[in-house]
Design an enzyme around this catalytic site. Structure first.
Site, PDB file in Angstrom:
ATOM      1  N   SER A  23     -14.687  11.315   0.801  1.00  0.00           N
ATOM      2  CA  SER A  23     -14.033  11.223  -0.504  1.00  0.00           C
ATOM      3  C   SER A  23     -13.415  12.567  -0.869  1.00  0.00           C
ATOM      4  CB  SER A  23     -15.052  10.874  -1.566  1.00  0.00           C
ATOM      5  OG  SER A  23     -15.954   9.952  -1.071  1.00  0.00           O
ATOM      6  N   HIS A 105      -8.328  10.088  -1.009  1.00  0.00           N
ATOM      7  CA  HIS A 105      -7.931   9.416  -2.245  1.00  0.00           C
ATOM      8  C   HIS A 105      -7.791   7.925  -2.004  1.00  0.00           C
ATOM      9  CE1 HIS A 105      -6.620  13.445  -3.493  1.00  0.00           C
ATOM     10  NE2 HIS A 105      -6.280  13.518  -2.234  1.00  0.00           N
ATOM     11  N   SER A 462      24.397 -18.670 -15.227  1.00  0.00           N
ATOM     12  CA  SER A 462      25.600 -18.047 -14.665  1.00  0.00           C
ATOM     13  C   SER A 462      26.684 -19.088 -14.401  1.00  0.00           C
ATOM     14  CB  SER A 462      25.260 -17.301 -13.371  1.00  0.00           C
ATOM     15  OG  SER A 462      24.730 -18.198 -12.425  1.00  0.00           O
ATOM     16  N   SER A 532      17.557 -18.340  -6.627  1.00  0.00           N
ATOM     17  CA  SER A 532      17.192 -17.648  -5.376  1.00  0.00           C
ATOM     18  C   SER A 532      17.393 -16.141  -5.485  1.00  0.00           C
ATOM     19  CB  SER A 532      17.941 -18.226  -4.174  1.00  0.00           C
ATOM     20  OG  SER A 532      19.286 -18.512  -4.457  1.00  0.00           O
TER      21      SER A 532
END
Lengths: 623, 299
Positions: A23, A105, A462, A532
């Site tokens: 660690s 980490h 759209s 999509s």
């Protein structure tokens, strides 16, 4: 110095690859600094450079900070952290060591897996003052998963605890309990102080209660070479050597076994057989060769072999499949989504494929199996993988070269994951594609039209469906046989079990792409009107079709305009937070970079836009 | 069967070299004439025997290399029938850029880094082998074996692709490239031991001989031609010297040594207390010096 003796000694040294893990603040860099320092691998100019930097960034007061010898990049020296995998080298009388130094980490699990993939021995550092932490469990799990079979548990900072035996014994006990879940071949516990050097190179006088070896002697004594010399001969073909001259040979590094001149080999892809003619090793021509050698082999007759193939003496030992189960480690901040296409890199080939089933994710602190729909950076999971074509492999535990793969993003080429094959799934062998007498060509002829898929993509509102609807009417008038697949309509039936998360969006498009493929195969001009939003899935759909059969139509309407139109009132709902995962608001729309047709909708009416598509179809001899 | 460490390194390097040839369209080997380049070339010849190596060699000539290096380069290319490209940054030559007039930083940048990028762009190489080792310098220790470069040849140390097993990711987009370091895992001692064992020819400057030098800021600089201006308080002395590393002659310090063959060099090395890059003035012109140069595209 006796040079002859020196060379005999040098030539008998074995190579040991070790990985240090622990660690934050367990003292990893200090330990590596100690190993380099005590093995006299550090030169005086490097020490003076480190002394200079110690004054600037050090944590040891006036003392030289050994960690600074190790932290290579400027950002690390300034921040006092280690940010990437680094490799260090030192040698002792018996061994040459390569150390992979990986950060502790949490967010850097991928680095540790990287280091572990090339290591023989793992050193698990435990800070004696803190005992076993979540990180310790995580590291032990990764070592085991990556097949690092020999581990040393180095209980560090014993000096701070006055070299107390009870602390050490407690840690040993807890670790024993923890490691019950794993099958390490060897496991050693050493109490030490990297800072002072106790039990690293020399035995500590402060811990008379510990009678075993020092860290270095322990490492040297591991028998790490798992030989596969008695197994079948196998060699992945890396490169066909035939440049210029008459010589034609097959180059590669032998993954198992041994081979002699005149032995018979089989090519895995074709089943063809031939005998070994010449064997060329780095030391010249040889009568035989064995595992791990980088060689070139010629055969007694010309047969078809290329990179991506494997030659072997026993076909039964090699698995061949296009589906298998595997453990994977996800290494990128973009989530892994099942059914999305990725590139899989094996020992000598790249094959497209996808993760079809995410069986479970593993909580690497508690080792629990958890259900999951996608994978995040540093997640480890067990899953099923389907490739676009079959490959050869072995299970990872049997041969890590033939059982490992890395996963690459098909757009930005980043390495996003790594995997270890467990076993093959032979499902695909039971399901055979039947070629029917009436095929697409015959159906098209009867219909007197060329089938194709017109794939409309664009934001909600759209104008996709409006344009597609007009276009279908026009095609109908021209007596073309068509079908329009509409996003909302399909979600009423086939896809009504799917929501709007990234995972569900991928599956939504996959199903629609497959359906449109069937309709095109049936001879129809198929219009598909779906938001999509992801380029991956649009590519996945495109890849199902032949060239010129798939026409991507980007309905390019700025989001402000869509929001102004808002025919279904969805933008309003999304803005007020009532609707989650709405494309363009809190879910991405990835703009198509090279669609066949791009429709600017702002200044034109849908009628004109539909005609633009008709014109494209006429120009390209589709209608 | 177990290999000793040198066999393992040899086999790993050959694998790496072949992988590049198998996956890239237009690889090149950067040949710097030094001992590491000599070892790398030797491994490439082995990797493709009995055929010729299937790529060209590139030497980025700063015009300040030792004369003996150039002589050796031409001799080796002739002997092995190699395709060698020599590239010089002509613009730098026009502006008379040199280490003495412009200092090591500017000279290295223009005549080496810029020049290398010019050559890579000119010939559109998508992969370039280099002889660098991870034990040489701290920032090298963190570099991948296949080190990705963007369209401007820049290295981004914080965004390197993870490298697992020997499954190198060789996928790149147009105009991106990769630098490949087949000797990543070799140490200085390994290189010398291999040169000895395999009898690999190297530039004679590595062996001790009497050569004219001046002492400048505690560095022994060899007087290779009359471009090195001798200051008033300096005098040229004949000293028994050799080089542990070879670069541009005014930027590469010699060491006093009696080691006149490889055995003696190895003994000296084992007893030595200074790292080899100490003779390289360019490493210490600022803190984190090599890292900054590498990000800009230097090897």
């Amino acid at each position: 110095m006796d040079l002859k003796k020196f060379f005999i000694n040098q030539n008998s040294k074995k190579q040991l690859k070790i990985l240090t893990c622990g660690s934050v603040d367990d003292g990893k860099s200090t330990l590596i600094g100690r190993l380099l320092f005590d093995s006299k691998s550090i030169y005086s100019d490097q020490i003076s450079q480190t002394k200079f930097e110690s004054e600037k960034y050090g944590t040891q007061g006036k003392e030289i900070d050994l960690a600074l010898l190790i932290d290579g990049l400027q950002a690390e020296r300034e921040q006092g952290i280690t940010i990437d995998v680094a490799y260090r080298y030192f040698e002792t009388e018996k061994c040459k060591f390569i150390i992979a130094d990986t950060p502790g980490h949490q967010e850097y699990t991928r680095n540790m897996a990287t280091g572990a993939s090339n290591s023989d021995i793992g050193i698990v550092l435990i800070d004696a003052t803190k005992g076993i932490l979540d990180q310790t469990k995580r590291h032990t799990f990764i070592l085991s998963l990556l097949g690092v079979n020999h581990i040393v548990i180095a209980v560090n900072k014993m000096d701070i605890l006055n070299y107390d035996k009870i602390n050490f014994d407690n840690i040993v006990q807890s670790f024993e309990k923890l490691s019950k879940n794993f099958n390490f071949l060897s496991k050693k516990y050493i109490p030490m102080s990297a800072l002072i050097g106790d039990n690293v190179f020399s035995k500590s006088k402060k811990m008379p209660w510990y009678s075993d070896e020092t860290l270095i002697s322990t490492l040297e004594s591991f028998d790490i070479d798992k030989s596969s010399i008695d197994e079948e001969f196998s060699m992945p073909i890396q490169w066909v050597n035939r440049s210029g001259s008459d010589f034609r040979g097959y180059s590669g590094t032998i993954s198992s076994g041994k081979i002699n001149i005149n032995d018979e080999i089989i090519v895995v892809s074709s089943g063809q057989k031939a005998r070994v003619g010449k064997i060329l090793t780095p030391d010249g021509n040889a009568d035989f060769t064995y595992e791990n050698q980088a060689v070139t082999i010629s055969l007694d007759k010309e047969i078809d072999i290329s990179r991506g193939d494997l030659i072997t003496t026993d076909l039964d030992k090699i698995k061949i499949a296009d589906q298998f189960s595997a453990y994977i480690i996800w290494m990128h901040k973009d989530n892994m989504l099942p059914e999305r296409n990725y590139i899989f890199r094996f020992i000598n080939s790249y094959i497209n494929g996808k993760i079809t089933n995410l069986e479970y994710k593993i909580n690497i602190n508690s080792y629990e199996k958890i259900a999951a729909k996608s994978l995040e950076l540093n997640d480890i999971a067990y899953c099923k993988i389907a490739l676009s074509k079959a490959t050869f492999f072995k299970s990872y535990t049997q041969n890590n070269q033939l059982g490992s793969f890395v996963i690459i993003d098909q757009f930005n080429n980043l390495t996003v994951g790594a995997g270890m094959i467990d076993f093959e799934l032979r499902r695909s062998n039971n399901i055979i594609w039947h070629d029917m007498t009436i095929d697409k060509k015959k159906r098209s002829k009867l219909n007197s039209q060329k089938p194709c898929a017109l794939w409309f993509t664009g934001l909600s509102g759209s104008g996709k469906s409006t344009i597609a609807n007009i276009l279908e009417q026009k095609l109908h008038q021209l007596t073309k046989r068509t079908y329009l697949l509409d996003g909302d309509n399909i979600r009423h039936g086939l896809n009504k079990d799917l929501g709007f998360t990234d995972v569900d969006r991928v599956e939504n498009i996959r199903r629609v792409a497959e359906v449109s493929k069937l309709m095109t195969d049936a001879g129809l001009i198929t219009l598909i009107s779906f938001i999509s939003p992801f380029k991956s899935e649009r590519k996945m759909a495109r890849d199902l079709f032949y060239d010129n059969e798939f026409i991507e139509i980007f309905v390019d309407t700025p989001i402000e305009e869509c929001e102004k139109r808002d025919p279904k009132g969805l933008y309003k709902k999304a803005r007020s937070g009532k609707l989650k995962n709405f494309t363009g608001i809190d879910s991405d729309y990835e703009i198509p970079l090279s669609p066949e047709i791009k429709l600017k909708t702002v200044s034109k009416n849908p009628e004109e836009l539909a005609d633009e598509i008709l014109n494209y179809m006429k120009k390209n001899n589709i209608i | 069967m177990t290999f000793n460490h040198l066999k393992k390194l040899e086999s790993e390097s050959i694998y790496i070299i072949r992988e590049v040839v198998a996956e890239f369209k237009n690889p090149v080997m950067l040949y710097s004439i030094g001992k590491d380049s000599s070892v790398m070339l030797h491994l490439a010849i082995k990797a493709f025997a009995p055929n010729k190596i299937p790529f060209k060699l590139l030497h980025v000539d700063t015009t300040w290399k030792f004369k003996e290096m150039i002589k050796f380069r031409d001799q080796i290319t002739k002997e092995h029938n190699l395709d060698l490209i020599v590239h010089i940054n002509q613009e730098g030559v026009n502006y008379k850029v040199g280490p003495i007039t412009h200092g090591s930083k500017t000279h290295t940048d223009i005549m080496k880094t810029q020049s290398l990028k010019q050559a890579l762009n000119k010939y559109k190489f998508d992969a370039a082998f280099g002889g660098a080792r991870r034990d040489e310098e701290k920032s090298r220790a963190k570099e991948r074996i296949f080190s990705f470069r963007d369209t401007n040849h820049r290295w981004d140390p914080k965004n390197q692709k993870p490298e697992l097993w020997n499954l190198f990711n060789t996928k790149i987009s147009n105009n991106e490239s990769v630098r490949i370091f087949p000797l990543s895992n070799w140490t200085e001692v390994d290189v010398w031991q291999y040169i000895y064992q395999e009898n690999i020819p190297i530039v004679p400057l590595y062996f001790a001989a009497k050569r004219p030098v001046i002492n400048r800021e505690d560095m022994l600089i060899m007087v290779d031609d009359n471009r090195l201006e001798i200051k008033k308080d300096e005098k040229i002395e004949e000293k028994l010297i050799r080089f542990r590393t070879l670069g541009c002659y005014p930027l590469t310090a010699a060491v006093e040594s009696k080691a006149s063959n490889i055995e003696e060099i190895i003994i000296e090395l084992l007893e030595s207390k200074h790292s080899e890059r100490q003779g390289r003035l360019i490493d210490s012109d600022q803190i984190g010096s090599m890292e900054i140069k590498k990000q800009d595209g230097y090897f």
